[in-house]
Design an enzyme around this catalytic site. Sequence first.
Site, PDB file in Angstrom:
ATOM      1  N   CYS A 163      17.179  -7.466  15.316  1.00  0.00           N
ATOM      2  CA  CYS A 163      17.562  -8.458  16.652  1.00  0.00           C
ATOM      3  C   CYS A 163      16.286  -9.259  15.843  1.00  0.00           C
ATOM      4  CB  CYS A 163      18.171  -8.664  16.755  1.00  0.00           C
ATOM      5  SG  CYS A 163      20.020  -8.348  16.982  1.00  0.00           S
ATOM      6  N   TYR A 165      27.772  -1.501   8.073  1.00  0.00           N
ATOM      7  CA  TYR A 165      26.380  -0.603   9.202  1.00  0.00           C
ATOM      8  C   TYR A 165      27.993  -0.319  10.824  1.00  0.00           C
ATOM      9  CZ  TYR A 165      24.409  -2.823  13.844  1.00  0.00           C
ATOM     10  OH  TYR A 165      23.551  -2.791  15.232  1.00  0.00           O
ATOM     11  N   HIS A 194      24.804   1.972  17.044  1.00  0.00           N
ATOM     12  CA  HIS A 194      25.375   1.302  18.624  1.00  0.00           C
ATOM     13  C   HIS A 194      26.309   0.629  19.248  1.00  0.00           C
ATOM     14  CE1 HIS A 194      21.468  -0.080  15.727  1.00  0.00           C
ATOM     15  NE2 HIS A 194      21.191   1.069  16.649  1.00  0.00           N
ATOM     16  N   ASP A 214      18.448   3.540  21.200  1.00  0.00           N
ATOM     17  CA  ASP A 214      17.946   3.337  20.154  1.00  0.00           C
ATOM     18  C   ASP A 214      16.330   3.288  19.984  1.00  0.00           C
ATOM     19  OD1 ASP A 214      17.974   3.610  17.338  1.00  0.00           O
ATOM     20  OD2 ASP A 214      18.625   1.959  16.911  1.00  0.00           O
TER      21      ASP A 214
END
Length: 688
Positions: free
Chosen positions: A31, A170, A173, A265
């Site tokens: 991001c 995806y 997370h 992460d």
Amino acid sequence: MSRDPRYDILFDQVPIGPVVARNRFFQVPHCNGMGHRDPTALAEMRGMKAEGGWAVVCTEEVEIHPTSEVSPYAEGRLWDDSDIPALARMAERVHAHGSLAGIEPCHNGIHGANLYSREAPMAAGHAPVTGNDPQQVRRMSSQDIADLRRWHRKAVARSIEAGFDLVYVYAAHGLNTIGQFLSPRYNSRTDGYGGSLENRARLLREVIEDSLDEADGQAAIACRITVTELVGPAGLERGDIEQVLGWIGELPDLWDFVAGEWEDDSMTARFADEGHEEQHVRGLKALTSKPVVGVGRFTSPDTMVRMIRDGVLDFIGAARPSIADPFLPQKIEQGRLDDICECIGCNICVSGDSTMTPIRCTQNPTMGEEWRRGWHPERFRPAGSAAKVLVAGAGPAGLEAAMALGKRGYEVVLAEATDRLGGRVAREARLPGLATWIRVVDYRRGQLAKLPGVELAFASRLEADEILSYGFDHVALATGARWRRDGSARWHTQPIPIGDGVAVLTPDDLMAGERPASDRVVLFDDDHYYMGGVLAELLVADGKQVTLVTPAARVSEWTVNTMEQQRIQRRLLDQGVRILTTQVLVAADAGAVQLACAYTERQQELACDALVLVTARDPDDSLAVELAGRSAEWEAAGVRSVQAVGDAWAPATIAAAVWDGRRYAETLDQPDQREVTFLREIVQLADA
């Protein structure tokens, strides 16, 4: 120069399904605070990575439907065909430098409250959305699941139309519906998509198969998956993912392995070393013939080579190292290892996403400014004149200004009052957990040594008369700032009553080696970034009994934006620091301090032998003020401009100081008459 042969393996071409990566450097999705709002700035930022040698350059998460959006956060968006041109711009910029463009379509599930679309969010089961929005997701029906698969297929088709070479599924997370279906933490269904691991993995398998079918060889299909949720049996564990790989390990064209949630992460250097995820992903590559990418804040080329030679990874994945140095691959290839600008692991880059503002970096002040200000991390405009520049102060702003001015071709003298470079960075890097921050100094020291036009002068505390006598055309005053010792900051805008009988110390005192003479220490933190928590650690390590007092509801509250607040508070509690939140220091004297509740103003007394104030800073701008007052003398002295920069102009983060030093260097001899001195992308009005 050419690369050392031991790094040759990093530059192998690697097939990913129907496409081929030109080397093993892979900028994983990350991001950036720009997203669909700033598509051209985003495209130029990603294009810079490709120019620097990253073989694969990916987007951030990209919303695929209005039933799952994360406003006010500015992520990517691919709801319908009208979003294709913005994303195509990024793919074009990446392709212009010979790299592959990757995209990460995402349906957020419980992570999206849909504040903009106002659609009811949906996920595996009924549950509140993450965060504190007063909104719950609804349980997805079989039709909803079919719709999700259809939306993802459309996203794959639109991604290919936009020019992307690699499309993600995806499932990592905890940020997406597919991963939430896979996890027992979120999936309590009893139908064919719940219960057993195989049932929970059903949606993942179906979406991968759908994506492969839709792509039909026109693009590679990657899967980003959490290999352990780091919560024990309550969540996914390594053994679960080994089973999943046994079932579908050969389906996607590439696996992207991550550990835990985003906060795990991308841990800061304060809590994790380089390569910290190796323990979680080692051995998984043996369970699939497909290439594997993983991350670990890799900054050492030798560590990268070991990851490949040991069979841990096929690609060196990176977000933060690619932000700190977009040209890291090129520098390794050219044998310029001493020119690598290493990530310090501070996560100021993450704060761009958290605060919904363009990405920034402590090490790389050009990050986010590639398009709107035209800055480049490696190329500099030639000097606009033969002017000579004096930079006073070799902290982060002064170092950056001197380096950038020297690279532009100016004759520069960098004068430092002490006998060492670094200013606040050199001091702060000696605090617990902040050792990597010295890289801010090390990189610039190395670059300055290569610039014959830059002279360093140590032990040079300058006075105004001296400066006016030296014949410099421009003067940059990077003289830093000092922590206040009167309690004035956010809560108290004026000094508070502090008696002579209490020993008061500031962060400057502690960093200079001073320590409280007695054991009972109260630390009042009205700064709310890292300093209060770090100093509490320092004092505890010295055997002090520390009580941390803050008006905020949490310790080091702003570090929510750097994804380390919970770890900071946990560490302090584990170390025995007493924490009093929503409490305000109102007075202090011998033996005690007075506190007041931030809400009720009820007071209490707390025993205290020494008081540490982490409050506001005053710019050390006396020299700037004096020179400004003597502006009538400038012309005779040959001085054309005097400017305070960095903390001497406005105290802020190290990243802000470095950025301001770069801005000074970039704009010298380049007057800008525009009211807005950077480009903006203005929304085109729709027909009324």
